[in-house]
Scaffold this motif. Structure first.
Motif, PDB file in Angstrom:
ATOM      1  N   GLY A 188       0.792  -1.215   0.000  1.00 16.14           N
ATOM      2  CA  GLY A 188       0.000   0.000   0.000  1.00 16.14           C
ATOM      3  C   GLY A 188       0.826   1.267   0.000  1.00 16.14           C
ATOM      4  N   THR A 189       1.931   1.259  -0.722  1.00 17.68           N
ATOM      5  CA  THR A 189       2.789   2.433  -0.789  1.00 17.68           C
ATOM      6  C   THR A 189       3.189   2.689  -2.244  1.00 17.68           C
ATOM      7  OG1 THR A 189       4.744   3.499   0.167  1.00 17.68           O
ATOM      8  CG2 THR A 189       4.932   1.138  -0.348  1.00 17.68           C
ATOM      9  N   THR A 190       4.218   3.501  -2.455  1.00 20.83           N
ATOM     10  CA  THR A 190       4.628   3.853  -3.808  1.00 20.83           C
ATOM     11  C   THR A 190       5.909   3.116  -4.195  1.00 20.83           C
ATOM     12  OG1 THR A 190       6.015   5.713  -3.082  1.00 20.83           O
ATOM     13  CG2 THR A 190       3.658   6.153  -3.499  1.00 20.83           C
ATOM     14  N   ARG A 191       6.119   3.023  -5.489  1.00 20.96           N
ATOM     15  CA  ARG A 191       7.341   2.396  -5.990  1.00 20.96           C
ATOM     16  C   ARG A 191       8.576   3.154  -5.505  1.00 20.96           C
ATOM     17  NH1 ARG A 191       8.471   1.174 -12.414  1.00 20.96           N
ATOM     18  NH2 ARG A 191      10.600   0.396 -12.186  1.00 20.96           N
ATOM     19  N   TYR A 192       8.487   4.485  -5.447  1.00 18.63           N
ATOM     20  CA  TYR A 192       9.618   5.293  -4.987  1.00 18.63           C
ATOM     21  C   TYR A 192       9.973   4.947  -3.535  1.00 18.63           C
ATOM     22  CZ  TYR A 192      12.153   9.320  -3.178  1.00 18.63           C
ATOM     23  OH  TYR A 192      13.071  10.123  -2.557  1.00 18.63           O
ATOM     24  N   THR A 193       8.957   4.817  -2.677  1.00 17.85           N
ATOM     25  CA  THR A 193       9.201   4.491  -1.269  1.00 17.85           C
ATOM     26  C   THR A 193       9.841   3.120  -1.131  1.00 17.85           C
ATOM     27  OG1 THR A 193       7.369   5.886  -0.556  1.00 17.85           O
ATOM     28  CG2 THR A 193       8.110   4.201   0.983  1.00 17.85           C
ATOM     29  N   VAL A 194       9.358   2.145  -1.908  1.00 17.24           N
ATOM     30  CA  VAL A 194       9.956   0.806  -1.875  1.00 17.24           C
ATOM     31  C   VAL A 194      11.416   0.869  -2.306  1.00 17.24           C
ATOM     32  CG1 VAL A 194       9.937  -1.482  -2.955  1.00 17.24           C
ATOM     33  CG2 VAL A 194       7.788  -0.446  -2.185  1.00 17.24           C
ATOM     34  N   SER A 195      11.703   1.553  -3.402  1.00 14.44           N
ATOM     35  CA  SER A 195      13.081   1.657  -3.894  1.00 14.44           C
ATOM     36  C   SER A 195      13.991   2.295  -2.850  1.00 14.44           C
ATOM     37  CB  SER A 195      13.122   2.476  -5.188  1.00 14.44           C
ATOM     38  OG  SER A 195      12.421   1.824  -6.218  1.00 14.44           O
ATOM     39  N   ARG A 196      13.516   3.364  -2.242  1.00 12.70           N
ATOM     40  CA  ARG A 196      14.311   4.055  -1.226  1.00 12.70           C
ATOM     41  C   ARG A 196      14.569   3.149  -0.021  1.00 12.70           C
ATOM     42  NH1 ARG A 196      11.479   9.231   1.162  1.00 12.70           N
ATOM     43  NH2 ARG A 196      10.231   7.542   2.056  1.00 12.70           N
ATOM     44  N   THR A 197      13.561   2.378   0.383  1.00 14.07           N
ATOM     45  CA  THR A 197      13.707   1.474   1.530  1.00 14.07           C
ATOM     46  C   THR A 197      14.689   0.351   1.222  1.00 14.07           C
ATOM     47  OG1 THR A 197      11.440   1.968   2.232  1.00 14.07           O
ATOM     48  CG2 THR A 197      12.455  -0.030   3.124  1.00 14.07           C
ATOM     49  N   LEU A 198      14.568  -0.240   0.027  1.00 12.60           N
ATOM     50  CA  LEU A 198      15.479  -1.321  -0.344  1.00 12.60           C
ATOM     51  C   LEU A 198      16.923  -0.814  -0.436  1.00 12.60           C
ATOM     52  CD1 LEU A 198      13.464  -3.300  -3.059  1.00 12.60           C
ATOM     53  CD2 LEU A 198      13.590  -3.705  -0.595  1.00 12.60           C
ATOM     54  N   GLN A 199      17.112   0.401  -0.948  1.00 12.20           N
ATOM     55  CA  GLN A 199      18.459   0.978  -1.017  1.00 12.20           C
ATOM     56  C   GLN A 199      19.042   1.164   0.379  1.00 12.20           C
ATOM     57  OE1 GLN A 199      17.977   4.585  -3.264  1.00 12.20           O
ATOM     58  NE2 GLN A 199      17.567   3.501  -5.197  1.00 12.20           N
ATOM     59  N   LYS A 200      18.214   1.610   1.304  1.00  8.59           N
ATOM     60  CA  LYS A 200      18.644   1.788   2.690  1.00  8.59           C
ATOM     61  C   LYS A 200      19.066   0.451   3.300  1.00  8.59           C
ATOM     62  CE  LYS A 200      16.627   2.877   7.217  1.00  8.59           C
ATOM     63  NZ  LYS A 200      15.371   3.311   7.912  1.00  8.59           N
ATOM     64  N   TRP A 201      18.245  -0.584   3.084  1.00  5.03           N
ATOM     65  CA  TRP A 201      18.568  -1.900   3.638  1.00  5.03           C
ATOM     66  C   TRP A 201      19.835  -2.473   3.007  1.00  5.03           C
ATOM     67  CZ3 TRP A 201      13.005  -4.377   3.323  1.00  5.03           C
ATOM     68  CH2 TRP A 201      12.200  -3.774   4.304  1.00  5.03           C
ATOM     69  N   GLU A 202      20.021  -2.195   1.720  1.00  2.63           N
ATOM     70  CA  GLU A 202      21.222  -2.698   1.042  1.00  2.63           C
ATOM     71  C   GLU A 202      22.469  -2.058   1.649  1.00  2.63           C
ATOM     72  OE1 GLU A 202      22.120  -4.252  -3.423  1.00  2.63           O
ATOM     73  OE2 GLU A 202      20.923  -2.433  -3.211  1.00  2.63           O
ATOM     74  N   LYS A 203      22.406  -0.766   1.938  1.00  2.00           N
ATOM     75  CA  LYS A 203      23.538  -0.088   2.569  1.00  2.00           C
ATOM     76  C   LYS A 203      23.826  -0.636   3.965  1.00  2.00           C
ATOM     77  CE  LYS A 203      22.995   4.307   0.102  1.00  2.00           C
ATOM     78  NZ  LYS A 203      22.609   5.742   0.214  1.00  2.00           N
ATOM     79  N   GLN A 204      22.768  -1.101   4.639  1.00  2.00           N
ATOM     80  CA  GLN A 204      22.916  -1.659   5.984  1.00  2.00           C
ATOM     81  C   GLN A 204      23.358  -3.125   5.955  1.00  2.00           C
ATOM     82  OE1 GLN A 204      18.957  -0.940   7.516  1.00  2.00           O
ATOM     83  NE2 GLN A 204      19.489   1.094   8.294  1.00  2.00           N
ATOM     84  N   GLY A 205      23.446  -3.708   4.751  1.00  2.00           N
ATOM     85  CA  GLY A 205      23.874  -5.096   4.624  1.00  2.00           C
ATOM     86  C   GLY A 205      22.793  -6.116   4.884  1.00  2.00           C
ATOM     87  N   LEU A 206      21.536  -5.663   4.884  1.00  2.00           N
ATOM     88  CA  LEU A 206      20.431  -6.591   5.148  1.00  2.00           C
ATOM     89  C   LEU A 206      20.047  -7.405   3.920  1.00  2.00           C
ATOM     90  CD1 LEU A 206      18.063  -4.290   7.262  1.00  2.00           C
ATOM     91  CD2 LEU A 206      19.839  -5.859   8.070  1.00  2.00           C
ATOM     92  N   ILE A 207      20.144  -6.794   2.742  1.00  3.45           N
ATOM     93  CA  ILE A 207      19.695  -7.447   1.507  1.00  3.45           C
ATOM     94  C   ILE A 207      20.644  -7.121   0.358  1.00  3.45           C
ATOM     95  CG2 ILE A 207      17.247  -7.317   2.197  1.00  3.45           C
ATOM     96  CD1 ILE A 207      16.998  -5.036   0.069  1.00  3.45           C
ATOM     97  N   LEU A 208      20.485  -7.864  -0.733  1.00  2.00           N
ATOM     98  CA  LEU A 208      21.012  -7.497  -2.044  1.00  2.00           C
ATOM     99  C   LEU A 208      19.805  -7.372  -2.957  1.00  2.00           C
ATOM    100  CD1 LEU A 208      24.066  -9.930  -2.454  1.00  2.00           C
ATOM    101  CD2 LEU A 208      24.164  -7.450  -2.111  1.00  2.00           C
ATOM    102  N   ALA A 209      19.638  -6.220  -3.597  1.00  2.00           N
ATOM    103  CA  ALA A 209      18.460  -5.978  -4.420  1.00  2.00           C
ATOM    104  C   ALA A 209      18.867  -5.668  -5.846  1.00  2.00           C
ATOM    105  CB  ALA A 209      17.632  -4.835  -3.839  1.00  2.00           C
ATOM    106  N   LYS A 210      18.397  -6.503  -6.776  1.00  2.00           N
ATOM    107  CA  LYS A 210      18.590  -6.245  -8.197  1.00  2.00           C
ATOM    108  C   LYS A 210      17.256  -5.839  -8.796  1.00  2.00           C
ATOM    109  CE  LYS A 210      22.459  -9.481  -8.430  1.00  2.00           C
ATOM    110  NZ  LYS A 210      23.027 -10.685  -9.097  1.00  2.00           N
ATOM    111  N   ARG A 211      17.187  -5.758 -10.120  1.00  2.00           N
ATOM    112  CA  ARG A 211      15.991  -5.215 -10.773  1.00  2.00           C
ATOM    113  C   ARG A 211      14.727  -5.995 -10.416  1.00  2.00           C
ATOM    114  NH1 ARG A 211      13.567  -5.881 -15.905  1.00  2.00           N
ATOM    115  NH2 ARG A 211      12.443  -4.020 -16.591  1.00  2.00           N
ATOM    116  N   GLU A 212      14.762  -7.314 -10.498  1.00  2.00           N
ATOM    117  CA  GLU A 212      13.591  -8.132 -10.153  1.00  2.00           C
ATOM    118  C   GLU A 212      13.987  -9.262  -9.218  1.00  2.00           C
ATOM    119  OE1 GLU A 212      11.525  -9.467 -13.610  1.00  2.00           O
ATOM    120  OE2 GLU A 212      10.869  -7.466 -14.194  1.00  2.00           O
ATOM    121  N   GLN A 213      14.941  -8.987  -8.342  1.00  2.00           N
ATOM    122  CA  GLN A 213      15.453 -10.048  -7.470  1.00  2.00           C
ATOM    123  C   GLN A 213      15.844  -9.464  -6.118  1.00  2.00           C
ATOM    124  OE1 GLN A 213      19.570 -11.934  -7.787  1.00  2.00           O
ATOM    125  NE2 GLN A 213      18.327 -13.485  -8.824  1.00  2.00           N
ATOM    126  N   ILE A 214      15.528 -10.205  -5.066  1.00  2.00           N
ATOM    127  CA  ILE A 214      15.931  -9.814  -3.713  1.00  2.00           C
ATOM    128  C   ILE A 214      16.589 -11.007  -3.042  1.00  2.00           C
ATOM    129  CG2 ILE A 214      15.154  -9.076  -1.427  1.00  2.00           C
ATOM    130  CD1 ILE A 214      12.863  -7.622  -2.775  1.00  2.00           C
TER     131      ILE A 214
END
Length: 229
Positions: A188-214
């Motif tokens: 229930g949010t926006t694509r921009y918010t999801v992208s920003r959140t995934l980028q934050k988690w990637e910097k924290q070392g929680l995930i690796l996020a590619k175009r259609e892969q987590i």
């Protein structure tokens, strides 16, 4: 045929039926295929068929009164969908869209009528199944209404990992294509918010996020966010 019988045996909808009964039910079915992105049925369509997914994945979604698409859940091989047809409801309350090329077993109205008469246990199982999913959908609605966005995204990623996660060398791979837009529609949010959140988690070392892969590198970190610890 034996593989299909195994799928029926493992499906919640057909629990407590013996092999002979399952073979009869299987003979009432036929194969139905859908290409990536096409629909088995749309929200509001006449509920005319029951499905058991045998390959691919299916996403179930609704459109809100405001016109926003919301993904409620994903169907995996071995799971049933379109159960409203078995319960003699007039319309499907959700849309069912293929994720990748899909195939399923399907039962039409004549087959469903036979199923209701000969195997009432299936209808009993269907009611139990629908009750569980109704509770799950209520929980999702509560999440969308009350929880902060980052927590909702973390919960959705963890749910996907639980459903389709596969351990690889670098962590836990969500083993099907998942886009930022998909996550936005799930939370229930926006694509921009999801992208920003995934980028934050990637910097924290929680995930690796590619175009259609987590890939989840540190599941406990996401659990901490999801549970607001």
């Amino acid at each position: 045929m034996r593989t299909d019988i195994t799928l029926l045996k493992n499906a919640r909808l057909f629990r407590e039926l013996n092999t002979s009964d399952l073979e009869r039910i299987l003979r009432l079915s036929y194969l139905r295929k859908r290409d990536d992105g096409s629909f088995f049925f749309l929200e509001g369509d006449t509920a005319a068929r029951l499905y058991l997914l045998t390959g691919g994945k299916v996403k179930l979604g609704q459109v809100t009164p405001g016109g926003q698409q919301v993904i409620l859940r994903y169907v995996n091989p071995g799971e049933t969908f379109g159960i409203m047809a078995l319960l003699d409801e007039e319309r499907y309350p959700v849309a069912a869209q293929a994720v990748g090329d899909c195939q399923s077993l399907a039962w039409n109205e004549d087959a469903l009528n036979q199923m209701r008469k000969r195997w009432p246990q299936v209808c009993h199982n269907a009611l139990y199944y629908m009750t569980r999913h109704a509770k799950s959908f209520q929980h999702r609605i509560r999440e969308l209404s009350t929880e902060r966005v980052e927590r909702r995204i973390a919960r959705s990623v963890l749910r996907l990992a639980q459903q389709t996660g596969r351990k690889i060398e670098t962590g836990v791979l969500i083993d099907f294509p998942i886009t930022r837009q998909d996550l936005a529609e799930m939370t229930g949010t926006t694509r921009y918010t999801v992208s920003r959140t995934l980028q934050k988690w990637e910097k924290q070392g929680l995930i690796l996020a590619k175009r259609e892969q987590i890939i989840i590198r540190y599941p406990h970190g996401l659990v901490s966010i999801a549970e607001d610890l």
